[in-house]
Design an enzyme around this catalytic site. Structure first.
Site, PDB file in Angstrom:
ATOM      1  N   GLY A 133       0.735  -1.295  -0.170  1.00 30.32           N
ATOM      2  CA  GLY A 133      -0.130  -0.031  -0.027  1.00 30.32           C
ATOM      3  C   GLY A 133       0.858   1.287   0.002  1.00 30.32           C
ATOM      4  CB  CYS A 191       5.473  -4.134   0.345  1.00 26.68           C
ATOM      5  SG  CYS A 191       6.221  -2.608  -0.087  1.00 26.68           S
ATOM      6  CE1 TYR A 192       1.169   1.338   5.156  1.00 28.32           C
ATOM      7  CE2 TYR A 192      -0.276  -0.671   5.728  1.00 28.32           C
ATOM      8  CZ  TYR A 192      -0.138   0.728   5.851  1.00 28.32           C
ATOM      9  OH  TYR A 192      -0.518   1.366   7.072  1.00 28.32           O
ATOM     10  CG  HIS A 248       5.728  -5.610  -4.329  1.00 29.97           C
ATOM     11  ND1 HIS A 248       4.382  -5.477  -3.640  1.00 29.97           N
ATOM     12  CD2 HIS A 248       6.275  -4.576  -3.938  1.00 29.97           C
ATOM     13  CE1 HIS A 248       4.216  -4.381  -3.124  1.00 29.97           C
ATOM     14  NE2 HIS A 248       5.334  -3.741  -3.338  1.00 29.97           N
ATOM     15  CD  GLU A 264       2.656  -8.336  -5.146  1.00 26.99           C
ATOM     16  OE1 GLU A 264       2.351  -7.176  -4.884  1.00 26.99           O
ATOM     17  OE2 GLU A 264       3.206  -9.034  -4.535  1.00 26.99           O
ATOM     18  CG  ASP A 309     -14.858 -11.419 -20.573  1.00 26.28           C
ATOM     19  OD1 ASP A 309     -14.077 -12.348 -20.389  1.00 26.28           O
ATOM     20  OD2 ASP A 309     -14.768 -10.258 -20.489  1.00 26.28           O
ATOM     21  CE  LYS A 363     -10.664 -10.520 -20.747  1.00 26.88           C
ATOM     22  NZ  LYS A 363     -12.026 -10.362 -21.565  1.00 26.88           N
TER      23      LYS A 363
END
Length: 531
Positions: free
Chosen positions: A61, A94-95, A181, A183, A239, A387
């Site tokens: 964040g 992180c945060y 991070h 991710e 979709d 997606k």
């Protein structure tokens, strides 16, 4: 509205502290076969525990934990237990690491040297399960201006970079944190670390699969719909197409798809959609010619948000007209409206940090407004999916690869790829250019390397020379990006020879264009679409 919880699966909760990467955390955890759900960091602990989570991840964040009013973890989180009574595993990123440390008595301070970008693991604790399979020297991605100055009591460092604490662990409780991070793709073995947390630290079984999703959704759709009928606004994109096939599998001919030709489609798109769904899948399809309605409403309108609102209102009008005819044909009014809404659609329209409406980046055509106005109950089977998860479901259902691998296409269609006012003449030029762009990507084997590609007709004319004559015609921008789920994107590094060939074909084959440029902007700071 938050995406629905998937109670049939073990769940890992991601608490969002405002990071632009929060959705990537959830996506990486799902890649490990564990269902992940995002909740705002303001969610009470009771709401978190109601999901019966196997673990919790605290996202990054932009705030500093020591500032007044900075978001903090829910009270009682670090003493919480799982449904079986075992301590609740928590991973701070992180945060999230700093928030954990601060809440448990550690010290977080502004760093004398901020750390943004690549760093390397120079020290790891031997045998720590969080770093299993992650070699020393691996690249990690840092993005922080604060640092951990003092560990809370009972914590120890389990990894370092050249200049900072990279990870810590709490003795006696399953609480860990990483300053980098995992991710993002820039962290070499980040997906492995998140899988280690979900599968090893949390003990999840990893049973979140497309096959399980289809089986559960078919059952849930049948239960929710009962004997009623369902309408689905079909666009021909991934979709809505996969949603149509899934719902058709669940309820058969009690599904009717409405495909509106708004005059803003790509070249040959109308015939392709009708042929695929009516003829190939045998799905009941109502095709509506509303080109005149949409183009007349858009006449003289240049502002992009106004275009979107006009197109949305015109779609409702065309949809209502089609519904009257469908009711006459069926002898009953459908009770449900199905949409192909995805998780990123919801995320860009709702702030998970506050739970309140966020600053509007752009209006999404399939999020909010339409169901309430038309009086239908809403059916959104993919509201919690990304997606690529929808594509996996589509492949399992036998949807043709040409549809599954199709690039995302905006709901307002070519109207937001014609900058300025929209006319039929401009649309003809854009369709021709877009067809060449797409054809060249496919024939060159580059189509699947690109997440989304577009042509944008610019409200700019430039001087050119053709056959010794001066021209003063339109400029066209080519846009191609790589991405995982559209939340972030980078411009595609396509070969120069390929771009030269595309430019040459467009200028020579499309009357009205004498200049082609290539967009090299990433998201952020730019968006994928220009409008």
């Amino acid at each position: 509205m938050l995406p629905p919880h998937a109670p049939a699966h073990e769940t890992l909760v991601v608490l969002d502290f405002g990071s632009q990467f929060t959705q990537l955390i959830a996506r990486r955890v799902r890649e490990a076969g564990v269902y992940a759900e995002i909740l705002p960091c303001t969610a009470p602990l009771a709401d978190v525990l109601a999901r019966q989570p196997v673990g919790v991840i605290l996202s990054g964040g932009p705030a500093s934990v020591y500032e007044p009013g900075a978001p903090q973890p829910p009270d009682g989180l670090f003493a919480a237990a799982r449904a079986d009574g075992s301590p609740l595993p928590v991973l701070g990123i992180c945060y999230g690491l700093q928030a954990m440390a601060y809440a448990l008595g550690g010290t977080v301070e502004q760093a004398s040297r901020r750390e943004f970008g690549r760093a390397h693991l120079v020290e790891e604790a031997d045998g720590d399960p969080l770093f299993d399979g992650i070699p020393l020297g691996s690249t990690v991605w840092m993005s922080h201006g604060d640092h951990l100055a003092r560990l809370p009591d009972g914590f120890r460092v389990i990894a370092r970079t050249e200049s900072a604490v990279a990870a810590f662990r709490r003795d006696g409780r399953p609480h860990t944190g990483v300053q980098f991070h995992p991710e993002v793709v820039h962290t070499e073995h980040g997906a492995r670390l998140l899988a280690n947390f979900a599968l090893r630290e949390c003990g999840a079984a990893g049973d979140w699969t497309p096959a399980a999703f289809v089986e559960e959704q078919v059952a849930q759709i049948r239960q929710a719909v009962g004997d009623e009928h369902v309408l689905l606004g079909l666009s021909g994109g991934v979709d809505s197409s996969v949603a149509a096939v899934l719902i058709h599998q669940a309820i058969g001919d009690r599904l009717t798809c409405v495909f509106v030709d708004n005059g803003l489609l790509r070249q040959g798109e109308f015939d392709e959609v009708v042929g695929t769904f009516r003829d190939h899948f045998g799905i009941r399809l109502k095709a509506v010619d509303a080109r005149t309605l949409f183009l007349s409403r858009l006449a003289g309108v240049a502002e992009p948000e106004q275009k979107r609102k006009i197109i949305g209102a015109a779609f409702i009008e065309a949809f209502e007209r089609a519904t009257v005819e469908i009711v006459d044909e069926l002898g009953v009014r459908p009770a449900f409206l199905a949409q192909g809404t995805l998780y990123p659609d919801v995320i860009e329209s709702v702030s998970f940090t506050s739970g309140a409406p966020s600053v509007t980046i752009k209006s999404h055509h399939n999020v909010g407004g339409l169901p309430e106005k038309l009086g239908y109950r809403l059916l959104e089977p993919f509201r919690a999916l990304f997606k690529d998860e929808v594509r996996a479901v589509g492949r399992l259902l036998g949807v043709p690869e040409r549809i599954i691998g199709r690039h995302p296409f905006p709901g307002p269609g070519l109207a937001i790829r014609v900058l300025g006012d929209v006319t039929e003449e401009k649309l003809v030029v854009l369709r021709q250019a877009d067809a060449i762009w797409t054809d060249e990507l496919r024939t060159s084997g580059l189509y699947d390397d690109v997440w989304q590609a577009a042509c944008i007709l610019l409200p700019v004319q430039s001087v050119g020379v053709m056959g010794d004559f001066r021209t003063y015609e339109n400029a066209l921008a080519l846009r191609a990006v790589t991405s995982v789920d559209g939340m972030t994107a980078d411009w595609a590094r396509l070969p120069y020879d390929f771009l030269a060939r595309v430019s040459n074909r467009i200028v020579n084959e499309v009357r009205g264009i004498n200049r082609v440029v290539y967009d090299v902007s990433s998201k952020p700071p730019a968006t994928i679409e220009w409008e």
